[in-house]
Motif scaffolding. Structure first.
Motif, PDB file in Angstrom:
ATOM      1  N   VAL A  45      -8.868  -5.439  -3.327  1.00  8.53           N
ATOM      2  CA  VAL A  45     -10.191  -5.595  -2.718  1.00  8.53           C
ATOM      3  C   VAL A  45     -10.162  -6.826  -1.830  1.00  8.53           C
ATOM      4  O   VAL A  45     -10.081  -7.953  -2.320  1.00  8.53           O
ATOM      5  CB  VAL A  45     -11.282  -5.727  -3.798  1.00  8.53           C
ATOM      6  CG1 VAL A  45     -12.652  -5.835  -3.138  1.00  8.53           C
ATOM      7  CG2 VAL A  45     -11.234  -4.561  -4.762  1.00  8.53           C
ATOM      8  N   GLY A  46     -10.213  -6.602  -0.531  1.00  7.94           N
ATOM      9  CA  GLY A  46     -10.236  -7.712   0.418  1.00  7.94           C
ATOM     10  C   GLY A  46      -8.990  -7.739   1.280  1.00  7.94           C
ATOM     11  O   GLY A  46      -7.900  -7.980   0.786  1.00  7.94           O
ATOM     12  N   ALA A  47      -9.165  -7.458   2.585  1.00  9.96           N
ATOM     13  CA  ALA A  47      -8.035  -7.490   3.515  1.00  9.96           C
ATOM     14  C   ALA A  47      -8.052  -8.783   4.308  1.00  9.96           C
ATOM     15  O   ALA A  47      -8.122  -8.804   5.536  1.00  9.96           O
ATOM     16  CB  ALA A  47      -8.064  -6.278   4.446  1.00  9.96           C
ATOM     17  N   GLY A  48      -7.998  -9.892   3.588  1.00  9.27           N
ATOM     18  CA  GLY A  48      -7.728 -11.176   4.225  1.00  9.27           C
ATOM     19  C   GLY A  48      -6.246 -11.465   4.074  1.00  9.27           C
ATOM     20  O   GLY A  48      -5.466 -10.607   3.650  1.00  9.27           O
ATOM     21  N   GLY A  49      -5.855 -12.671   4.418  1.00  8.20           N
ATOM     22  CA  GLY A  49      -4.444 -13.040   4.339  1.00  8.20           C
ATOM     23  C   GLY A  49      -3.872 -12.842   2.939  1.00  8.20           C
ATOM     24  O   GLY A  49      -2.817 -12.219   2.772  1.00  8.20           O
ATOM     25  N   HIS A  50      -4.580 -13.338   1.922  1.00 10.40           N
ATOM     26  CA  HIS A  50      -4.054 -13.253   0.557  1.00 10.40           C
ATOM     27  C   HIS A  50      -3.942 -11.802   0.087  1.00 10.40           C
ATOM     28  O   HIS A  50      -2.963 -11.428  -0.556  1.00 10.40           O
ATOM     29  CB  HIS A  50      -4.952 -14.030  -0.407  1.00 10.40           C
ATOM     30  CG  HIS A  50      -4.878 -15.516  -0.230  1.00 10.40           C
ATOM     31  ND1 HIS A  50      -4.333 -16.353  -1.160  1.00 10.40           N
ATOM     32  CD2 HIS A  50      -5.298 -16.311   0.777  1.00 10.40           C
ATOM     33  CE1 HIS A  50      -4.419 -17.612  -0.724  1.00 10.40           C
ATOM     34  NE2 HIS A  50      -4.994 -17.603   0.452  1.00 10.40           N
ATOM     35  N   GLY A  51      -4.960 -10.988   0.397  1.00  7.14           N
ATOM     36  CA  GLY A  51      -4.945  -9.589  -0.032  1.00  7.14           C
ATOM     37  C   GLY A  51      -3.842  -8.809   0.656  1.00  7.14           C
ATOM     38  O   GLY A  51      -3.106  -8.045   0.029  1.00  7.14           O
ATOM     39  N   LEU A  52      -3.701  -9.008   1.977  1.00 10.12           N
ATOM     40  CA  LEU A  52      -2.669  -8.289   2.726  1.00 10.12           C
ATOM     41  C   LEU A  52      -1.279  -8.752   2.308  1.00 10.12           C
ATOM     42  O   LEU A  52      -0.350  -7.942   2.207  1.00 10.12           O
ATOM     43  CB  LEU A  52      -2.880  -8.489   4.228  1.00 10.12           C
ATOM     44  CG  LEU A  52      -4.152  -7.825   4.786  1.00 10.12           C
ATOM     45  CD1 LEU A  52      -4.481  -8.355   6.170  1.00 10.12           C
ATOM     46  CD2 LEU A  52      -3.976  -6.300   4.818  1.00 10.12           C
ATOM     47  N   SER A  73       0.723 -17.229  -2.594  1.00 11.23           N
ATOM     48  CA  SER A  73      -0.312 -16.582  -3.389  1.00 11.23           C
ATOM     49  C   SER A  73      -0.071 -15.081  -3.461  1.00 11.23           C
ATOM     50  O   SER A  73      -0.092 -14.485  -4.549  1.00 11.23           O
ATOM     51  CB  SER A  73      -1.675 -16.887  -2.747  1.00 11.23           C
ATOM     52  OG  SER A  73      -2.617 -15.899  -3.052  1.00 11.23           O
ATOM     53  N   GLY A  74       0.169 -14.456  -2.309  1.00 11.17           N
ATOM     54  CA  GLY A  74       0.420 -13.017  -2.288  1.00 11.17           C
ATOM     55  C   GLY A  74       1.669 -12.658  -3.077  1.00 11.17           C
ATOM     56  O   GLY A  74       1.708 -11.667  -3.799  1.00 11.17           O
ATOM     57  N   HIS A  75       2.685 -13.496  -2.949  1.00 12.90           N
ATOM     58  CA  HIS A  75       3.973 -13.232  -3.602  1.00 12.90           C
ATOM     59  C   HIS A  75       3.836 -13.233  -5.124  1.00 12.90           C
ATOM     60  O   HIS A  75       4.277 -12.298  -5.801  1.00 12.90           O
ATOM     61  CB  HIS A  75       4.982 -14.293  -3.139  1.00 12.90           C
ATOM     62  CG  HIS A  75       6.372 -14.044  -3.591  1.00 12.90           C
ATOM     63  ND1 HIS A  75       6.944 -14.748  -4.629  1.00 12.90           N
ATOM     64  CD2 HIS A  75       7.302 -13.154  -3.177  1.00 12.90           C
ATOM     65  CE1 HIS A  75       8.176 -14.304  -4.822  1.00 12.90           C
ATOM     66  NE2 HIS A  75       8.425 -13.349  -3.956  1.00 12.90           N
ATOM     67  N   VAL A  76       3.203 -14.263  -5.685  1.00 13.69           N
ATOM     68  CA  VAL A  76       3.108 -14.325  -7.153  1.00 13.69           C
ATOM     69  C   VAL A  76       2.018 -13.401  -7.690  1.00 13.69           C
ATOM     70  O   VAL A  76       2.115 -12.912  -8.814  1.00 13.69           O
ATOM     71  CB  VAL A  76       2.894 -15.773  -7.661  1.00 13.69           C
ATOM     72  CG1 VAL A  76       4.102 -16.638  -7.328  1.00 13.69           C
ATOM     73  CG2 VAL A  76       1.619 -16.381  -7.121  1.00 13.69           C
ATOM     74  N   PHE A  77       0.986 -13.133  -6.880  1.00 16.27           N
ATOM     75  CA  PHE A  77      -0.058 -12.217  -7.342  1.00 16.27           C
ATOM     76  C   PHE A  77       0.473 -10.784  -7.380  1.00 16.27           C
ATOM     77  O   PHE A  77       0.129 -10.020  -8.293  1.00 16.27           O
ATOM     78  CB  PHE A  77      -1.295 -12.327  -6.438  1.00 16.27           C
ATOM     79  CG  PHE A  77      -2.522 -11.675  -7.006  1.00 16.27           C
ATOM     80  CD1 PHE A  77      -2.971 -11.987  -8.281  1.00 16.27           C
ATOM     81  CD2 PHE A  77      -3.248 -10.744  -6.273  1.00 16.27           C
ATOM     82  CE1 PHE A  77      -4.102 -11.394  -8.818  1.00 16.27           C
ATOM     83  CE2 PHE A  77      -4.380 -10.146  -6.803  1.00 16.27           C
ATOM     84  CZ  PHE A  77      -4.812 -10.460  -8.071  1.00 16.27           C
ATOM     85  N   ALA A  78       1.310 -10.428  -6.424  1.00 20.01           N
ATOM     86  CA  ALA A  78       1.947  -9.109  -6.451  1.00 20.01           C
ATOM     87  C   ALA A  78       2.790  -8.967  -7.714  1.00 20.01           C
ATOM     88  O   ALA A  78       2.781  -7.920  -8.371  1.00 20.01           O
ATOM     89  CB  ALA A  78       2.808  -8.917  -5.200  1.00 20.01           C
ATOM     90  N   HIS A  79       3.496 -10.026  -8.066  1.00 24.87           N
ATOM     91  CA  HIS A  79       4.297 -10.035  -9.297  1.00 24.87           C
ATOM     92  C   HIS A  79       3.392  -9.810 -10.513  1.00 24.87           C
ATOM     93  O   HIS A  79       3.698  -9.008 -11.404  1.00 24.87           O
ATOM     94  CB  HIS A  79       5.031 -11.376  -9.407  1.00 24.87           C
ATOM     95  CG  HIS A  79       5.862 -11.525 -10.635  1.00 24.87           C
ATOM     96  ND1 HIS A  79       7.241 -11.481 -10.615  1.00 24.87           N
ATOM     97  CD2 HIS A  79       5.525 -11.709 -11.938  1.00 24.87           C
ATOM     98  CE1 HIS A  79       7.709 -11.623 -11.840  1.00 24.87           C
ATOM     99  NE2 HIS A  79       6.693 -11.781 -12.660  1.00 24.87           N
TER     100      HIS A  79
END
Lengths: 417, 103
Positions: A38-45, A376-382
């Motif tokens: 939910v949310g297509a900002g930098g972190h979400g994308l 943030s994206g890298h570890v959240f994807a994990h």
């Protein structure tokens, strides 16, 4: 995805630029996905990109109520640094900084990461003590940060006023040379293009209106303005609206949302060679490659979702800018705008599993989330892929507000974050 | 800048005279040391952060210096009403605020 290269530019120049393809596709939403972001900002994308690229999970939708990168990703002042005090923060922000280096090559998209140096000014004895403590703590964590005398600060940033009769004289500075700026829009676009090429669906103009949970409590999917979309895993990366979405799932958050403003000047020739920040007089400034001075102000004092703020907040910041850089007193400001930032009580983010099975949250970045986008994206994807946090984001739980194991950058980072 | 009506001074004054003091009607437990961790977290950290009507405290710090409560719409930043500290949370908002309550 056609690769961008100098040959592609030459080829398209011959063909009158008719061969460029869309950077990302805009498919109709499917009935069900493995993961919804939910949310297509930098972190979400970035999360979607790393889910696809690192973990091989490509059946992913990124839902965005407005347009891609139109929230805080497109509204921040693009400063990148990792000179945070505590080990946990140093871990996550420096993880991001290492990813910034090489991100353009990885994404085949020029994010214009420019490690031009971030210089934080000291104006009094307390500032010297705080910043030197940061310098030492950072070096223990393997993060570059060095102490400058006022003369060295002036040499690094010539327009800076270091005269002794300034109201708040510069008595020293801490410099992180690897810090700098990047092009915020390009970060969102680059991640979107990379994710889309790997099969991720980016669905804009699709607002989440509810979170559906099964009788056992687990997430089943989300209601949206384009109908129900099912998923066993939902990651909420909604910045200022994170608590609104989490409330839909019945989770109350330790968050408050405030307007944060920024402004840019008319474009001028290169004059500010680095990023300059001052927590004490509260101002930060850099110069974009277009030549505009990019200036960040503070938050308003009240909770708001209005994406605007009080003019006196901007005036206060410009007072400080004119004090630090008297040569800018006659500059004209072109635009100002506001974004809504979600602030946690300890000013550190939350990247974690939630009490709801299948629901994950990446929020609370407050006034300084842009710099962390890749990490943030890298570890959240994990965290989403393994249903278990990465060691780097393991301390950034929601439960820390119950156990008291805070990561108190509120005291450490002061206001400019 | 907001214009805020102080219920003690009975005047609308610019925001610069005021300090926001966070969400209103969060009662401090009489025996705070005896609170469970859950209850303390709720009292100390968890906030409603509403998109819409918020009940919040303000302090007229550069005026009468007193705390009071306000009802405001966080989408438009418009105040619905202000009332004195200690008064109960209004169960019904004034009629002229229908347009903001509807959200």
């Amino acid at each position: 995805m056609k690769k961008y290269s100098v040959f592609a530019i030459a080829r398209e120049a011959i063909r009158s630029h008719k061969g460029w393809e869309e950077q990302w596709s805009s498919p109709e939403p499917k009935k069900e996905y493995d993961v919804i972001i939910v949310g297509a900002g930098g972190h979400g994308l970035a999360t979607a990109y790393y889910l696809a690229n690192v973990h091989g999970i490509t059946n992913v939708a990124v839902l965005e109520k407005g347009w891609l990168g139109g929230g805080n990703t497109g509204r921040n002042t693009t400063i990148i640094r990792s000179n945070y005090l505590y080990d946990e923060s140093a871990g996550i922000y420096d993880h991001a900084l290492k990813l910034w280096d090489g991100l353009s090559q990885e994404l085949n998209y020029n994010v214009m990461y420019s490690p031009r140096g971030v210089m934080m000014l000291a104006h009094n004895v307390h500032d010297i003590q705080v910043l030197k403590r940061h310098v030492h703590a950072n070096r223990l964590n393997g993060i570059d940060n060095e102490w400058l005398t006022p003369e060295q600060a002036k040499a690094f940033c010539p327009p800076l006023n270091t005269s002794k009769d300034a109201r708040y004289p510069v008595v020293g500075a801490a410099l992180q040379r690897r810090g700098g700026t990047a092009r915020h829009d390009a970060v969102a676009w680059g991640y979107a293009r990379g994710a889309s090429a790997r099969g991720v669906h980016i669905i804009q103009n699709c607002e989440v209106t509810g979170v559906k949970r099964a009788p056992n409590g687990a997430v089943m999917g989300v209601d949206t303005t384009r109908g129900f979309i099912g998923a066993k895993k939902v990651g909420v990366v909604a910045a200022g609206h994170s608590s609104v979405i989490m409330n839909m799932a019945g989770v109350r958050m330790p968050l408050e949302s405030y307007p944060l403003q920024a402004l840019v000047s008319e474009p001028v020739k290169p004059v500010v060679p680095c990023v300059v920040m001052s927590n004490t007089v509260h101002a930060y400034i850099s110069q974009s490659d277009k030549g505009e001075l990019v200036i960040g102000a503070g938050t308003d004092q009240y909770v708001s979702y209005s994406q605007t703020g009080g003019l006196h907040i901007l005036q206060h910041t410009l007072d400080a800018i004119c004090e630090m850089f008297p040569i800018f007193t006659r500059m004209k400001m072109l635009r100002s705008w506001g974004g809504i930032v979600d602030v946690t009580p300890d000013r550190s983010p939350i990247l974690a599993k939630t009490p709801v099975p299948g629901l994950y949250v990446n929020c609370g970045w407050g006034t300084g989330g842009f710099k962390a986008t890749p990490g943030s994206g890298h570890v959240f994807a994990h965290t989403i892929a393994r249903d278990d946090p990465h060691p780097i984001n393991a301390p950034f739980t929601i439960e820390r507000f119950r156990t008291g194991r805070l990561i108190d950058e509120a005291a450490a980072a002061a206001v400019a974050h | 800048m907001l214009l805020i009506r102080c219920p003690y001074c009975e005047e609308e004054r610019p925001e610069l005279e005021f300090r926001n003091a966070g969400e209103a009607h969060i009662a401090r437990s009489a025996d705070i040391a005896g609170d469970s961790d859950d209850d303390f977290e709720k009292f100390f950290f968890i906030r409603s952060n509403p998109k819409g009507i918020i009940y919040e405290r303000w302090r007229h710090i550069h005026g009468c210096a007193r705390f009071f409560n306000a009802v405001r719409d966080t989408i438009t930043d418009k105040f619905v009403m202000t009332y004195k500290a200690g008064e109960p949370k209004p169960s019904k908002l004034p009629n002229n605020s229908n347009d903001v309550v509807a959200k």
